[in-house]
Design an enzyme around this catalytic site. Structure first.
Site, PDB file in Angstrom:
ATOM      1  CG  ASP A   4      17.376  34.526   1.863  1.00 21.24           C
ATOM      2  OD1 ASP A   4      17.518  34.025   0.736  1.00 21.24           O
ATOM      3  OD2 ASP A   4      16.391  35.231   2.182  1.00 21.24           O
ATOM      4  CG  HIS A 148      17.496  31.653   6.438  1.00 21.83           C
ATOM      5  ND1 HIS A 148      16.174  31.267   6.458  1.00 21.83           N
ATOM      6  CD2 HIS A 148      17.509  32.993   6.242  1.00 21.83           C
ATOM      7  CE1 HIS A 148      15.409  32.343   6.284  1.00 21.83           C
ATOM      8  NE2 HIS A 148      16.184  33.407   6.147  1.00 21.83           N
TER       9      HIS A 148
END
Ligand code: ZN
Length: 183
Positions: A4, A148
């Protein structure tokens, strides 16, 4: 593996690691970051990975009106399409936060919301060894792992996690490929 908050300056190295080892991932990108790194987003698709939306500006969708929520989701989808030529129908809500309105907006627009089953907390610890160990300790078939690609330490962790998962016999597939397995 899902990533993400990109695209970021670390995403290309992550793509290099996938390329060297094999496996595919899913990248939930933030809409307003795409224009600065169009080539990276194009490469994600060209390398066979999947791109999904992670809202336009990383706002918590549950705090928005239905109209703003729809724009966050659909403007990102449109931007991904304009840059990659792929119409993505998956999205991950920022903070994993959603409500009934988010569900209806997704349903009405043919979008599937994807959360995760293993949270590496990579954003919190920024510790490659910890991220690697969290994944290897808990992983099982069918898991969706939250990472991430915003953090260098996360990409460092992938230098070990990607080859080691493959060595253990895991197939690293995109979220859509995983969902298709369940049919
Ligand atoms: Zn996020």
């Amino acid at each position: 593996l899902t990533f993400d908050d990109g695209p970021s300056k670390h995403t290309e190295r992550l793509l290099d690691i996938f390329k060297a080892n094999g496996g595919k991932g899913t990248f939930f990108v933030v809409g307003n970051l795409i224009d600065n790194r169009k080539q990276t987003v194009k490469r994600v698709v060209a390398d066979g990975h999947e791109v999904g939306g992670h809202s336009w500006s990383h706002r918590q969708l549950t705090k928005l009106s239905i109209e703003d929520m729809t724009n966050e989701i659909m403007n990102t989808r449109a931007k991904i399409y304009s840059v990659t030529g792929k119409d993505t129908t998956i999205m991950r809500p920022p903070y994993g936060s959603f409500n009934d309105e988010t569900r209806s907006v997704c349903r009405d627009n043919g979008v599937v919301m994807i959360n995760w089953s293993i949270d590496t907390l990579d954003w919190k610890y920024k510790d490659a060894d910890k991220v690697y160990k969290t994944i290897m300790k808990d992983v099982k078939d069918g898991d969706i792992i939250l990472c991430h690609d915003l953090h260098e330490t996360t990409v460092d962790a992938m230098e070990r996690a990607i080859p080691d998962l493959i060595a253990k016999g895991y197939q690293l597939v995109t979220v859509s490929e995983l969902l298709a397995c369940g049919d």
